[in-house]
Design an enzyme around this catalytic site. Structure first.
Site, PDB file in Angstrom:
ATOM      1  CG  ASP A   1      -1.051   0.307   7.989  1.00  0.00           C
ATOM      2  OD1 ASP A   1      -1.818   1.236   8.318  1.00  0.00           O
ATOM      3  OD2 ASP A   1       0.143   0.474   7.696  1.00  0.00           O
TER       4      ASP A   1
ATOM      5  CE  LYS B   1       0.921   2.038   3.759  1.00  0.00           C
ATOM      6  NZ  LYS B   1       1.448   2.313   4.890  1.00  0.00           N
TER       7      LYS B   1
HETATM    8  P1  ATP Z   1       3.983  -0.237   7.896  1.00  0.00           P
HETATM    9  O1  ATP Z   1       3.953   0.587   6.652  1.00  0.00           O
HETATM   10  O2  ATP Z   1       2.672  -0.929   8.194  1.00  0.00           O
HETATM   11  O3  ATP Z   1       4.578   0.440   9.079  1.00  0.00           O
HETATM   12  P2  ATP Z   1       6.372  -1.478   7.016  1.00  0.00           P
HETATM   13  O4  ATP Z   1       6.267  -1.664   5.531  1.00  0.00           O
HETATM   14  O5  ATP Z   1       7.119  -0.267   7.458  1.00  0.00           O
HETATM   15  O6  ATP Z   1       4.922  -1.479   7.616  1.00  0.00           O
HETATM   16  P3  ATP Z   1       6.908  -4.284   7.380  1.00  0.00           P
HETATM   17  O7  ATP Z   1       7.552  -4.641   6.077  1.00  0.00           O
HETATM   18  O8  ATP Z   1       5.517  -4.712   7.575  1.00  0.00           O
HETATM   19  O9  ATP Z   1       7.034  -2.716   7.652  1.00  0.00           O
HETATM   20  O10 ATP Z   1       7.873  -4.848   8.517  1.00  0.00           O
HETATM   21  C1  ATP Z   1       7.982  -4.291   9.794  1.00  0.00           C
HETATM   22  C2  ATP Z   1       8.611  -5.315  10.743  1.00  0.00           C
HETATM   23  O11 ATP Z   1       7.725  -6.439  10.876  1.00  0.00           O
HETATM   24  C3  ATP Z   1       9.940  -5.854  10.275  1.00  0.00           C
HETATM   25  O12 ATP Z   1      10.886  -5.499  11.249  1.00  0.00           O
HETATM   26  C4  ATP Z   1       9.776  -7.351  10.174  1.00  0.00           C
HETATM   27  O13 ATP Z   1      10.826  -8.047  10.816  1.00  0.00           O
HETATM   28  C5  ATP Z   1       8.448  -7.667  10.884  1.00  0.00           C
HETATM   29  N1  ATP Z   1       7.613  -8.657  10.162  1.00  0.00           N
HETATM   30  C6  ATP Z   1       6.790  -9.538  10.736  1.00  0.00           C
HETATM   31  N2  ATP Z   1       6.137 -10.270   9.818  1.00  0.00           N
HETATM   32  C7  ATP Z   1       6.536  -9.843   8.615  1.00  0.00           C
HETATM   33  C8  ATP Z   1       6.215 -10.228   7.286  1.00  0.00           C
HETATM   34  N3  ATP Z   1       5.349 -11.196   7.002  1.00  0.00           N
HETATM   35  N4  ATP Z   1       6.799  -9.561   6.279  1.00  0.00           N
HETATM   36  C9  ATP Z   1       7.670  -8.544   6.557  1.00  0.00           C
HETATM   37  N5  ATP Z   1       8.032  -8.177   7.799  1.00  0.00           N
HETATM   38  C10 ATP Z   1       7.476  -8.798   8.827  1.00  0.00           C
END
Ligand code: ATP
Length: 284
Positions: free
Chosen positions: A136, A10
């Protein structure tokens, strides 16, 4: 039995923080939409009562810290499912990038297990389960384009914006969502983006209006911590993207581009100094 689910990333077309709530969460207003950069999930039924996560990506947790694991456990416990599941995550969305990769995996797990275990849970209830996993996740359950309020879990669907290209560039830095929100001082934000104007532009199919109303109040915080995000923003503007913004708490920057003929130039220009660049279609 096997099921496949796509878990798209997203982006936030606008993100505003209104105030901090007594429960510690921030009251936000966001317009979120999907882009065609997605993880692929393969869900295989297991006869035994266990949840197994595997992935080709070496840098995410595969235990109960994984959001797909947490989603599987939640739905299994809540609906008293006695069999298990092996979930293989083919990760393509960059991790900790502001693109909700983990949340989208959790949402895809809820959708996939609802089908695999024939639970017939209505979409609204799946969203409520999602809210227990993260702010989210409810949006990622249904996707599309939506206005999200509350801590992000209260959704109002919006019509799809016009089709455009999205160039995503992720600098090689890690941004902690918790740290960024922790540093936001809602009372001293001077320029609040307008969800109303963004919504009007989307509903009027007005691409220029969408670009003109992009805004994310978390940019100020992340840009101060990581000046390289500002450099990427400037490069995208210089290379000709029609609208440029940081997604979520960053560090990924996205550029919206209407003309396909511009995409290769912007993509190649960014690749000169940023290794992780993607050019994808909008999917809202
Ligand atoms: P948001 O935009 O919702 O804050 P993000 O894109 O910044 O999310 P994610 O890629 O969702 O961040 O990852 C955040 C943390 O979640 C990472 O430190 C990762 O280790 C952990 N994590 C747990 N499950 C997953 C998964 N299925 N895929 C990616 N990261 C994951």
């Amino acid at each position: 039995m096997k099921m496949y689910e796509k878990a798209p990333a997203k982006i936030n077309l606008m993100l505003d923080v209104l105030h901090k709530r007594p429960d510690g969460f921030h009251e936000v207003e966001m317009i979120m939409t999907m882009v065609d950069l997605a993880d692929r999930l393969e869900l295989s039924e297991l006869k035994r009562d266990s949840i197994i996560i595997s992935s080709q990506a070496g840098y995410i947790p595969l235990d109960e810290k994984n959001l797909a694991f947490q989603a599987a456990r939640l739905i299994k416990d809540r609906y008293n499912v006695k069999t298990g599941v092996h979930i293989h995550l083919d990760k393509r969305i960059p991790v900790a990038a502001g693109l909700a990769g983990g949340s989208s995996d959790a949402a895809a797990t809820l959708r996939g297990l609802n089908r695999l275990w024939r639970l017939d849970i209505p979409a609204q209830e799946l969203q409520e389960l999602g809210a227990e996993l993260g702010s989210d996740v409810p949006f990622c359950v249904t996707g599309g384009t939506a206005l999200a309020t509350g801590r992000g879990e209260r959704l109002t669907p919006i019509t799809s914006p016009p089709q455009y290209w999205v160039i995503l560039a992720k600098p090689p830095i890690n941004v902690s969502t918790a740290e960024v929100y922790g540093r936001v001082r809602a009372a001293s934000i001077e320029n609040h983006p307008s969800s109303l104007k963004m919504r009007e532009a989307i509903e009027a199919n007005d691409f220029a209006g969408i670009c003109a109303n992009l805004g994310n109040v978390l940019e100020d915080v992340t840009l101060k911590l990581h000046p390289e995000v500002q450099q990427i923003k400037e490069a995208m503007v210089k290379l000709g993207a029609d609208g440029v913004l940081m997604s979520g708490s960053g560090p990924t920057v996205f550029g919206l581009v209407q003309k396909e003929s511009k995409v290769a130039r912007i993509f190649n220009g960014l690749r000169g100094f940023c290794k992780e660049v993607y050019a994808v279609r909008s999917m809202g």
